[in-house]
Structures are given as structure tokens and as C-alpha cells.
Write a protein that holds these residues in place. Structure first.
Motif, short mmCIF file in Angstrom:
data_model
loop_
_atom_site.label_atom_id
_atom_site.label_comp_id
_atom_site.label_asym_id
_atom_site.label_seq_id
_atom_site.Cartn_x
_atom_site.Cartn_y
_atom_site.Cartn_z
N ASN A 213 6.03 8.12 1.64
CA ASN A 213 5.66 6.71 1.47
C ASN A 213 6.82 5.86 0.98
O ASN A 213 6.99 4.72 1.40
CB ASN A 213 4.45 6.61 0.53
CG ASN A 213 3.19 7.05 1.22
OD1 ASN A 213 2.82 6.52 2.27
ND2 ASN A 213 2.52 8.07 0.68
N PHE A 214 7.61 6.40 0.07
CA PHE A 214 8.77 5.63 -0.42
C PHE A 214 9.80 5.41 0.70
O PHE A 214 10.42 4.35 0.76
CB PHE A 214 9.44 6.34 -1.61
CG PHE A 214 8.60 6.35 -2.85
CD1 PHE A 214 7.87 5.21 -3.23
CD2 PHE A 214 8.52 7.47 -3.66
CE1 PHE A 214 7.09 5.22 -4.38
CE2 PHE A 214 7.75 7.49 -4.80
CZ PHE A 214 7.03 6.36 -5.16
N ILE A 215 9.95 6.40 1.55
CA ILE A 215 10.92 6.25 2.67
C ILE A 215 10.49 5.09 3.57
O ILE A 215 11.30 4.29 4.02
CB ILE A 215 11.06 7.58 3.46
CG1 ILE A 215 11.84 8.58 2.58
CG2 ILE A 215 11.75 7.37 4.79
CD1 ILE A 215 11.83 10.02 3.07
N LYS A 216 9.18 4.97 3.79
CA LYS A 216 8.67 3.85 4.61
C LYS A 216 9.07 2.51 4.00
O LYS A 216 9.51 1.60 4.69
CB LYS A 216 7.13 3.90 4.65
CG LYS A 216 6.56 4.72 5.75
CD LYS A 216 5.06 4.50 5.78
CE LYS A 216 4.38 5.59 6.57
NZ LYS A 216 2.92 5.52 6.41
N VAL A 217 8.90 2.39 2.68
CA VAL A 217 9.22 1.13 2.00
C VAL A 217 10.73 0.92 1.96
O VAL A 217 11.23 -0.20 2.12
CB VAL A 217 8.64 1.10 0.57
CG1 VAL A 217 8.86 -0.25 -0.09
CG2 VAL A 217 7.16 1.42 0.58
N LEU B 209 0.83 -1.21 0.00
CA LEU B 209 0.00 0.00 0.00
C LEU B 209 0.86 1.26 0.00
O LEU B 209 0.61 2.20 -0.77
CB LEU B 209 -0.94 0.00 1.22
CG LEU B 209 -2.01 -1.09 1.23
CD1 LEU B 209 -2.76 -1.09 2.56
CD2 LEU B 209 -2.99 -0.89 0.08
N SER B 210 1.92 1.24 0.84
CA SER B 210 2.80 2.43 0.91
C SER B 210 3.43 2.69 -0.46
O SER B 210 3.48 3.83 -0.93
CB SER B 210 3.92 2.23 1.92
OG SER B 210 3.40 2.06 3.20
N TYR B 211 3.90 1.62 -1.09
CA TYR B 211 4.61 1.79 -2.36
C TYR B 211 3.67 2.33 -3.46
O TYR B 211 3.98 3.31 -4.13
CB TYR B 211 5.23 0.46 -2.80
CG TYR B 211 5.82 0.54 -4.18
CD1 TYR B 211 7.00 1.25 -4.41
CD2 TYR B 211 5.18 -0.03 -5.28
CE1 TYR B 211 7.54 1.38 -5.67
CE2 TYR B 211 5.71 0.08 -6.55
CZ TYR B 211 6.89 0.78 -6.75
OH TYR B 211 7.41 0.91 -8.00
#
Lengths: 268, 178
Positions: A209-213, A189-191
Motif C-alpha cells: 500500500n505504501f508503494i502505491k502512495v 485509503l491506501s495510505y
């Protein structure tokens, strides 16, 4: 099995009715092996599609060179090491040789002239390009995941990624945002939320969101997220972060985007 | 093409993806077949069946993208296993040492082959249906035509198209249950 039950099974598979509604509709006899009937129906649809696909492949390759191109090198191996003992032969790349007949030499001369002209025009026009356009070739449009519709509760994800696959990023973002708020640690979902935002130019939220992934090293989207984060920095012209991201990617031996990263570094 | 693009392309039955995989891998499939009692012409059929096996497992959600193993490796391994089965069925008397002693090197490959065989078996039943039923089912489920379009193409009403579709599925089920 009566046709009406088949219709209801199809309604269920297409998420038009719930499992409970289907069970209510089925007779006592039908309910006993309802799951088997559902599985059979799904497999039968796949079989019909597979049959159509077989014809599609036959049509596609009937015009092909399996008659057979004598220049195809038949000793190429798959990349996976564990398969390397399956068949012998040297590790070569398929090479299709071009017949070097004399009459085409003059054509090659014209092609070379045109190529020189094209390169010249490109170099001239690129002088006027903005930095953002300069990096356009490094953008990566992720086509999305092939999600199949099943009777699972993944329908909302299926729905969101369908919009994503159709490049309707605005709707995809809205749907993914809703799912993401209930499951903020889900890397898929984040990606895709990040990707939907980036492709709309919402770099700032996309980065989050990319940093989370990126932090989740086990995620299948890790390499892609790192690359798209770099694309965000390119869009922002953030030279410090670009350098940092590039080095991070280049430090990884098998990074999916290593080749592109090397090319980009050589141009910076 | 990246593995993800290939995966997505196969799922969508995209001709460009098939063409890419063909260009990249037909050579090694020809080699596999020629070294094991087959002819070059068999390689095309084998490649085609390998593609169908991959597609089937993607659709059944049994084949997921794996960071460590390339799709091309799966394709090759599936083609190899399908070829072994074919040789066995044909009671091939020639030695097939190069193939028979090799364990499947990829997890889940046996299940993928099983899924492919199951779908193939169901395709066999489909071929026993009358031509009109086959056409209708393919138009609806493969070409994704609407019942309205099918009705126009087959010269009946939309309601008849709908009824016939379920009757044909019922006939398919009857063949399966025999």
C-alpha cells in the motif's frame, strides 16, 4: 422551528436517518428551507463548541506568561515567504533565556552527573538491543486525519478513521480494506490501510500500500508513505532497500522526514 | 510537531497543541499587535481568536492540509486579518499602513475569515440565552456529556434534559431569526 424538527435534523446530521426520511418528516413549509436549517444547526453546534473552546484557551493561558515573559523575542517570522513583508524585524528564533544565577550551578553539576550516568546506562543497554529496537525511534505513528462527520457519503471513511484514530488498527484495517477494494487508487485509503497494517506488524501488506502512495507524487501522503515504507524495510532488516529508500528521501530538498533520514543515515 | 499533528491536535482541541502553537508564535503576534496600535495584553486575545478561526475552518472542512503552506502561516495571516477588522471596528484613528495595504497572500483566507465571523455571530446569540440553556448546550455539544449525566448534574430527568435541549436550540434559532 419546532423542537421535533430540530431533533430530526440532529438525527440526520448524526447519520441516524437519511435525508429522504428527514424530508418526509418535515412539513411543506419546513422542506422549503430545510437545507438552510440544517446548515444553521451545524453552525450553531460549532458556535457552542467555539464558545467552550474560548473558555478552555482562557483557562489554559491564564496561568501563562503573557504578563509577559520579557525574554520572548517578538521578531520571529512565519515560515511562508509570502508573509515575510507583513512585518519587519530580523529573522530570529524565540529564545527563552534562563537566568544564570549562581545558586543553581551546583544543581547543574548534579544534573550533568546524572546525565553522564544515564548516557552510560543507555550505551550499555543498547549493546543488547536487537536491530529492530535500535530503530524504534524512527517509527512514526501517524495520528490520522481529522474527519468531521457531515451529511456526505463519507460516513464509512469517517467510521474507519475514527477506529484508526483510537489506535484500533485491526478494526480500522477491516473497514479500510472494504473501502479500498471499491476504490483501489484512492491515496488516502491506501495510505491509512498501509499504516493500519504496519502498526499491527503486517509489514508485507503494508509495503504494497505504501508503494502505491509513493508512486503518486501529487499525494499529500507521499512523504509519509516513503518514510513508513522505510520503516517497513528497517523492520525487515533489508539493508539494500533501507539504503535505497534513504537516498530517495535525502535527495528531496523539502522532504517532511529529511531530518530524521539524515540522523538515521549517520547511524547506519 | 508536524503540520499534520498540529492539524489533528487543533481539531481535537488538544491543549498540548495549543501550548505548542502558543510557545512558537506568541512572539510574532505580540510584535504584530504592538506595531499596530495594540498592547501586549491584546496579543493573547488575538492568538485565541486565531486558534478559534483555524479550528472553525478545520471543522467546516474548509481548511485542509496544504503541503506548500504551513499551518503557522495560516494562523499568523488569520490573526493579522482579525486584528485589522478589530482596528476598523474601533474606528482607530492611528495610521495602520503596515497592515491595511497588504493583500491576503493565501488563497481561501477571506472565506476562512468569513466562516469565523459567522460562528462568532452565532456565539453572540448563544450568550443571550439564559444561563441554564447555555450550560445545558455546552455540556452536551462541547463537553459531549450524555443526557443522563446532564440530567444528574442539573437536577432533572433525562427526558426533561432532552426536551430542554431542543427548547434551548429553538430559542437560539428564534434569536437568529430576529
Amino acid at each position: 422551528m419546532n423542537p421535533d424538527l430540530l431533533e430530526k435534523i440532529e438525527d440526520f446530521l448524526e447519520h441516524r436517518i437519511s435525508k429522504a426520511e428527514l424530508e418526509n418528516y418535515a412539513t411543506e413549509n419546513d422542506v422549503q428551507d430545510l437545507d438552510e436549517k440544517i446548515a444553521w444547526f451545524k453552525d450553531s453546534i460549532l458556535a457552542i463548541e467555539a464558545d467552550g473552546m474560548r473558555n478552555q484557551l482562557q483557562d489554559l493561558f491564564s496561568k501563562e506568561s503573557i504578563r509577559i515573559d520579557p525574554n520572548i523575542n517578538t521578531t520571529q517570522k512565519p515560515a511562508l515567504e509570502t508573509l515575510q513583508n507583513v512585518h519587519d524585524g530580523e529573522d530570529k528564533t524565540i529564545v527563552r533565556k534562563i537566568n544564570s544565577k549562581q545558586p543553581i550551578k551546583w544543581l547543574m553539576g548534579i544534573a550533568a552527573t546524572l546525565l553522564l550516568f544515564a548516557v552510560g546506562s543507555y550505551l550499555f543497554s543498547s549493546l543488547n538491543q536487537s536491530d529492530q529496537n535500535r530503530y524504534a525511534e524512527y517509527e512514526y505513528i501517524d495520528p490520522g486525519l481529522p474527519i468531521t462527520m457531515s451529511q456526505s457519503d463519507n460516513y464509512e471513511l469517517y467510521d474507519a478513521l475514527t477506529y484508526y484514530g483510537e489506535e484500533n488498527y485491526e478494526t480500522a484495517e477491516a473497514k479500510l480494506k472494504k473501502l479500498h477494494s471499491n476504490n483501489p487508487t484512492n491515496d488516502t485509503l491506501s495510505y491509512y490501510l498501509g499504516a493500519s497494517q504496519l502498526y499491527q506488524g503486517k509489514t508485507e501488506t503494508a509495503k504494497t500500500n505504501f508503494i502505491k502512495v509513493e508512486k503518486n507524487k501529487n499525494s499529500v501522503f507521499n512523504d509519509k508513505a516513503e518514510w513508513l515504507l522505510l520503516v517497513c524495510y528497517l523492520n525487515e532488516n533489508n539493508s539494500e532497500k533501507i539504503k535505497e529508500s534513504l537516498n530517495k528521501i535525502l535527495a528531496q530538498k523539502n522532504h517532511e522526514f529529511k531530518e530524521r533520514a539524515e540522523k538515521l543515515k549517520s547511524e547506519l | 510537531m508536524t503540520d499534520q499533528e498540529i492539524y489533528y491536535g487543533i481539531a481535537k482541541k488538544d491543549n498540548k497543541t495549543f501550548q505548542f502553537l502558543y510557545n512558537e508564535h506568541i512572539g510574532m503576534i505580540i510584535s504584530l499587535v504592538q506595531k499596530n496600535s495594540g498592547h501586549k495584553d491584546d496579543a493573547m486575545d488575538l492568538f485565541q481568536e486565531g486558534m478559534i478561526a483555524l479550528w472553525t475552518n478545520i471543522k467546516k472542512e474548509k481548511f485542509l492540509l496544504n503541503k506548500d503552506i504551513k499551518i503557522s502561516s495560516y494562523l499568523y495571516a488569520l490573526c493579522r486579518n482579525i486584528w485589522i477588522s478589530k482596528l476598523r471596528k474601533a474606528k482607530n484613528t492611528k495610521p495602520i499602513e503596515t497592515l491595511s495595504n497588504i493583500e491576503s497572500p493565501i488563497d481561501g483566507l477571506d472565506e476562512m475569515e468569513e466562516n469565523y465571523n459567522k460562528i462568532n455571530q452565532l456565539t453572540g446569540y448563544l450568550e443571550k440565552l439564559n444561563h441554564s440553556c447555555q450550560q445545558l448546550l455546552k455540556l452536551f455539544y462541547y463537553q459531549k456529556k450524555s443526557l443522563k449525566d446532564i440530567a444528574a448534574k442539573m437536577n432533572f430527568t433525562e427526558k426533561t434534559a432532552k426536551n430542554n435541549k431542543y427548547r434551548c436550540m429553538k430559542s437560539l434559532r428564534a434569536l437568529y431569526e430576529v
